[in-house]
Design a protein around this motif. Structure first.
Motif, PDB file in Angstrom:
ATOM      1  N   ASP A   1       0.884  -0.883   0.265  1.00 16.58           N
ATOM      2  CA  ASP A   1      -0.435   0.209  -0.111  1.00 16.58           C
ATOM      3  C   ASP A   1       1.352   1.587   0.021  1.00 16.58           C
ATOM      4  OD1 ASP A   1      -2.248  -1.135   0.198  1.00 16.58           O
ATOM      5  OD2 ASP A   1      -2.509  -1.089   1.746  1.00 16.58           O
ATOM      6  N   ASP A   2       1.992   1.573   0.720  1.00 13.22           N
ATOM      7  CA  ASP A   2       2.797   2.747   1.046  1.00 13.22           C
ATOM      8  C   ASP A   2       3.460   2.814  -0.295  1.00 13.22           C
ATOM      9  OD1 ASP A   2       2.619   2.346   3.142  1.00 13.22           O
ATOM     10  OD2 ASP A   2       3.620   1.269   3.854  1.00 13.22           O
ATOM     11  N   LEU A   3       3.814   1.810  -1.213  1.00 10.50           N
ATOM     12  CA  LEU A   3       4.707   1.442  -2.243  1.00 10.50           C
ATOM     13  C   LEU A   3       3.230   2.713  -4.057  1.00 10.50           C
ATOM     14  CD1 LEU A   3       7.074   1.313  -4.851  1.00 10.50           C
ATOM     15  CD2 LEU A   3       6.206  -1.757  -4.592  1.00 10.50           C
ATOM     16  N   ARG A   4       2.513   1.865  -3.620  1.00  6.62           N
ATOM     17  CA  ARG A   4       1.363   2.545  -4.130  1.00  6.62           C
ATOM     18  C   ARG A   4       0.585   3.845  -3.703  1.00  6.62           C
ATOM     19  NH1 ARG A   4      -2.507  -0.654  -7.306  1.00  6.62           N
ATOM     20  NH2 ARG A   4      -4.269   1.162  -7.232  1.00  6.62           N
ATOM     21  N   ARG A   5       0.982   4.097  -2.463  1.00  6.01           N
ATOM     22  CA  ARG A   5       1.287   5.907  -2.550  1.00  6.01           C
ATOM     23  C   ARG A   5       1.548   6.578  -3.331  1.00  6.01           C
ATOM     24  NH1 ARG A   5      -0.638   3.540   2.628  1.00  6.01           N
ATOM     25  NH2 ARG A   5      -2.868   3.237   3.200  1.00  6.01           N
ATOM     26  N   ARG A   6       3.480   6.010  -2.985  1.00  6.80           N
ATOM     27  CA  ARG A   6       4.196   6.228  -3.786  1.00  6.80           C
ATOM     28  C   ARG A   6       4.511   6.862  -4.728  1.00  6.80           C
ATOM     29  NH1 ARG A   6      10.567   6.641  -2.900  1.00  6.80           N
ATOM     30  NH2 ARG A   6      11.161   7.266  -3.704  1.00  6.80           N
ATOM     31  N   PHE A   7       3.594   6.025  -5.866  1.00 13.23           N
ATOM     32  CA  PHE A   7       3.623   6.172  -7.107  1.00 13.23           C
ATOM     33  C   PHE A   7       2.536   7.274  -7.400  1.00 13.23           C
ATOM     34  CE2 PHE A   7       5.894   2.058  -7.690  1.00 13.23           C
ATOM     35  CZ  PHE A   7       7.256   2.391  -8.124  1.00 13.23           C
ATOM     36  N   GLY A   8       1.449   7.651  -7.347  1.00 12.85           N
ATOM     37  CA  GLY A   8      -0.122   8.467  -6.737  1.00 12.85           C
ATOM     38  C   GLY A   8      -0.851   7.330  -6.897  1.00 12.85           C
ATOM     39  N   LEU A   9      -1.127   6.060  -6.678  1.00 17.73           N
ATOM     40  CA  LEU A   9      -2.672   5.143  -6.947  1.00 17.73           C
ATOM     41  C   LEU A   9      -2.578   5.129  -5.179  1.00 17.73           C
ATOM     42  CD1 LEU A   9       0.339   2.558  -8.482  1.00 17.73           C
ATOM     43  CD2 LEU A   9      -1.249   4.807 -10.064  1.00 17.73           C
ATOM     44  N   THR A  10      -3.923   4.705  -5.611  1.00 10.16           N
ATOM     45  CA  THR A  10      -5.526   5.349  -5.127  1.00 10.16           C
ATOM     46  C   THR A  10      -5.110   3.419  -3.919  1.00 10.16           C
ATOM     47  OG1 THR A  10      -6.934   3.461  -6.404  1.00 10.16           O
ATOM     48  CG2 THR A  10      -6.891   5.839  -6.282  1.00 10.16           C
ATOM     49  N   VAL A  11      -5.146   3.817  -2.718  1.00 10.71           N
ATOM     50  CA  VAL A  11      -5.102   2.056  -2.058  1.00 10.71           C
ATOM     51  C   VAL A  11      -6.366   1.702  -1.039  1.00 10.71           C
ATOM     52  CG1 VAL A  11      -4.551   1.431   0.117  1.00 10.71           C
ATOM     53  CG2 VAL A  11      -2.924   3.524  -1.026  1.00 10.71           C
ATOM     54  N   ALA A  12      -6.951   1.135  -2.076  1.00  7.73           N
ATOM     55  CA  ALA A  12      -8.608   0.121  -1.247  1.00  7.73           C
ATOM     56  C   ALA A  12      -8.880   0.591   0.087  1.00  7.73           C
ATOM     57  CB  ALA A  12      -8.896  -0.123  -1.558  1.00  7.73           C
ATOM     58  N   ASP A  13      -9.989   1.488   0.575  1.00  9.96           N
ATOM     59  CA  ASP A  13     -10.174   1.367   2.144  1.00  9.96           C
ATOM     60  C   ASP A  13     -11.055  -0.020   2.401  1.00  9.96           C
ATOM     61  OD1 ASP A  13     -11.207   1.946   4.665  1.00  9.96           O
ATOM     62  OD2 ASP A  13     -11.444   3.865   4.173  1.00  9.96           O
ATOM     63  N   PRO A  14     -11.145  -0.939   2.800  1.00 11.08           N
ATOM     64  CA  PRO A  14     -11.462  -1.605   3.259  1.00 11.08           C
ATOM     65  C   PRO A  14     -13.121  -1.807   4.177  1.00 11.08           C
ATOM     66  CG  PRO A  14     -10.504  -2.172   4.811  1.00 11.08           C
ATOM     67  CD  PRO A  14      -9.932  -1.507   3.969  1.00 11.08           C
ATOM     68  N   LYS A  15     -12.960  -0.413   4.282  1.00  9.54           N
ATOM     69  CA  LYS A  15     -14.262   0.387   5.370  1.00  9.54           C
ATOM     70  C   LYS A  15     -15.098   1.327   3.979  1.00  9.54           C
ATOM     71  CE  LYS A  15     -12.105  -1.056  10.180  1.00  9.54           C
ATOM     72  NZ  LYS A  15     -12.072   0.093  11.139  1.00  9.54           N
ATOM     73  N   ALA A  16     -14.285   1.134   3.285  1.00  3.68           N
ATOM     74  CA  ALA A  16     -14.865   2.531   2.745  1.00  3.68           C
ATOM     75  C   ALA A  16     -16.669   1.906   2.301  1.00  3.68           C
ATOM     76  CB  ALA A  16     -13.981   3.795   1.637  1.00  3.68           C
ATOM     77  N   THR A  17     -18.296   3.070   1.560  1.00  6.95           N
ATOM     78  CA  THR A  17     -18.759   2.384   0.953  1.00  6.95           C
ATOM     79  C   THR A  17     -18.569   2.768  -0.768  1.00  6.95           C
ATOM     80  OG1 THR A  17     -19.538   4.475   1.464  1.00  6.95           O
ATOM     81  CG2 THR A  17     -19.965   3.033   2.560  1.00  6.95           C
ATOM     82  N   THR A  18     -19.416   1.597  -1.282  1.00  7.41           N
ATOM     83  CA  THR A  18     -19.396   1.388  -2.561  1.00  7.41           C
ATOM     84  C   THR A  18     -20.199   1.041  -3.208  1.00  7.41           C
ATOM     85  OG1 THR A  18     -17.675   0.256  -3.797  1.00  7.41           O
ATOM     86  CG2 THR A  18     -18.072  -0.455  -2.080  1.00  7.41           C
ATOM     87  N   TYR A  19     -20.393   0.958  -4.618  1.00  4.63           N
ATOM     88  CA  TYR A  19     -22.279   0.762  -5.493  1.00  4.63           C
ATOM     89  C   TYR A  19     -20.935  -0.369  -5.966  1.00  4.63           C
ATOM     90  CZ  TYR A  19     -24.881   3.858  -3.326  1.00  4.63           C
ATOM     91  OH  TYR A  19     -25.663   5.137  -2.546  1.00  4.63           O
ATOM     92  N   ARG A  20     -19.875  -0.456  -5.947  1.00  5.89           N
ATOM     93  CA  ARG A  20     -19.224  -1.143  -7.081  1.00  5.89           C
ATOM     94  C   ARG A  20     -19.488  -3.017  -6.999  1.00  5.89           C
ATOM     95  NH1 ARG A  20     -12.886  -0.966  -7.187  1.00  5.89           N
ATOM     96  NH2 ARG A  20     -13.368   0.380  -7.929  1.00  5.89           N
ATOM     97  N   PRO A  21     -19.797  -2.986  -6.342  1.00  7.98           N
ATOM     98  CA  PRO A  21     -20.712  -5.144  -6.067  1.00  7.98           C
ATOM     99  C   PRO A  21     -21.816  -4.978  -6.393  1.00  7.98           C
ATOM    100  CG  PRO A  21     -19.807  -4.134  -3.803  1.00  7.98           C
ATOM    101  CD  PRO A  21     -19.476  -3.683  -4.278  1.00  7.98           C
ATOM    102  N   VAL A  22     -22.505  -4.240  -6.644  1.00  2.44           N
ATOM    103  CA  VAL A  22     -23.965  -4.283  -7.349  1.00  2.44           C
ATOM    104  C   VAL A  22     -23.757  -3.644  -8.208  1.00  2.44           C
ATOM    105  CG1 VAL A  22     -26.417  -3.383  -6.834  1.00  2.44           C
ATOM    106  CG2 VAL A  22     -25.041  -3.578  -5.168  1.00  2.44           C
ATOM    107  N   LEU A  23     -23.097  -1.887  -9.006  1.00  2.00           N
ATOM    108  CA  LEU A  23     -23.280  -2.159 -10.373  1.00  2.00           C
ATOM    109  C   LEU A  23     -22.434  -2.962 -11.427  1.00  2.00           C
ATOM    110  CD1 LEU A  23     -21.787   1.066 -10.029  1.00  2.00           C
ATOM    111  CD2 LEU A  23     -24.152   0.791 -10.405  1.00  2.00           C
ATOM    112  N   ALA A  24     -21.670  -4.286 -10.744  1.00  2.00           N
ATOM    113  CA  ALA A  24     -20.757  -5.063 -11.006  1.00  2.00           C
ATOM    114  C   ALA A  24     -21.856  -6.336 -11.745  1.00  2.00           C
ATOM    115  CB  ALA A  24     -19.445  -5.477 -10.388  1.00  2.00           C
ATOM    116  N   LEU A  25     -22.441  -6.731 -10.079  1.00  2.00           N
ATOM    117  CA  LEU A  25     -23.175  -7.888 -10.208  1.00  2.00           C
ATOM    118  C   LEU A  25     -24.721  -7.194 -11.930  1.00  2.00           C
ATOM    119  CD1 LEU A  25     -25.288  -9.291  -7.685  1.00  2.00           C
ATOM    120  CD2 LEU A  25     -26.836  -8.758  -9.612  1.00  2.00           C
ATOM    121  N   PHE A  26     -24.834  -6.543 -11.860  1.00  2.00           N
ATOM    122  CA  PHE A  26     -25.908  -5.663 -12.965  1.00  2.00           C
ATOM    123  C   PHE A  26     -25.620  -5.528 -14.355  1.00  2.00           C
ATOM    124  CE2 PHE A  26     -29.607  -3.655  -9.010  1.00  2.00           C
ATOM    125  CZ  PHE A  26     -29.642  -4.362  -9.014  1.00  2.00           C
TER     126      PHE A  26
END
Length: 256
Positions: free
Chosen positions: A76-101
């Motif tokens: 995760d620290d490496l991703r931050r160094r390169f300016g990439l996003t790091v997923a937050d496991p507690k963050a709310t997201t609609y991605r699972p439902v959108l992927a399913l539909f």
């Protein structure tokens, strides 16, 4: 004469054991190479070696990456160094439902094409809703206990009669399968109408009247999908499907 640019060097320490190869170590190695680094790949092949490495460098996890002799940290620290996003496991997201539909829509179009040689049919719309019901039930059935616990936070019927929270995913799944087959409409239509109506009323009360901030159990009890529009849509689709099939069944029955 143009001088060739030497790639930057990175040192990676990762667990590579007989029964365990650290996936984050593999990800870190791949990311470094894609960013143009020459990777010195050091394997930690035993628990003792791994513990000694952690103690020596004062770290709690591996892999660990060093660039120019300076410790960057883990993946995760490496991703931050390169300016990439790091997923937050507690963050709310609609991605699972959108992927399913998206997948159930593509499945419905594919089946419609296979059966009618035309992906855009009324049957494709019916299959989309039915496939979605079956897929959502599957996610709930992976851990019924967890689903029931989350469902009890807002469903009005389940809060009055707890067994309903355990029955719900089975009822949704069976109704979806019957609607895919176009069979046993006397069972699937009332079930879809009932659970869809109760669900819609429950979501409206919890979210839009009581203004409660809850997670939706629609994709299972471990989801971070916020309760609201998506769950309401799921229930409205079931109601719409039930009404549509009831009207279709009535019209077929009335036809001479």
């Amino acid at each position: 004469m143009t001088a060739t640019t030497q790639p930057q060097k990175a040192t990676l320490y990762r667990m590579v054991m007989d029964k365990h190869v650290c996936p984050y170590g593999l990800k870190a190695k791949d990311l470094l190479r894609r960013k143009g680094f020459k990777v010195e790949d050091n394997w930690l092949t035993t628990e003792e070696q791994t513990d000694n490495f952690k103690s020596e460098h004062g770290v709690k996890t591996t892999p660990q990456i060093f660039i120019d002799g300076v410790r960057v940290g883990g993946y995760d620290d490496l991703r931050r160094r390169f300016g990439l996003t790091v997923a937050d496991p507690k963050a709310t997201t609609y991605r699972p439902v959108l992927a399913l539909f998206c997948m159930t829509a593509l499945m419905a179009l594919a089946v419609s094409y296979a059966v009618f040689e035309n992906p855009f049919t009324s049957r494709a719309a019916e299959w989309f809703v039915a496939f979605s019901m079956a897929a959502l039930a599957l996610l709930k059935l992976q851990n019924v206990e967890s689903f029931a616990t989350m469902f009890l936070n807002y469903d009005l019927l389940a809060r009055r009669w707890v067994p309903y929270s355990y029955i719900y995913p089975f009822a949704e799944g069976l109704a979806g399968v019957m609607m895919i087959a176009g069979a046993l409409n006397w069972f699937s239509i009332p079930v879809a109408l009932f659970i869809g109506t109760v669900g819609a009323v429950s979501v409206v009360k919890a979210v839009y009247i009581d203004r409660r901030d809850l997670k939706c159990a629609c994709v299972g009890g471990a989801s971070n999908v916020p309760l609201g529009f998506v769950s309401l849509t799921e229930n409205l689709l079931m109601i719409g499907m039930g009404v549509w099939m009831a009207l279709s069944t009535s019209s077929h029955a009335a036809a001479p």
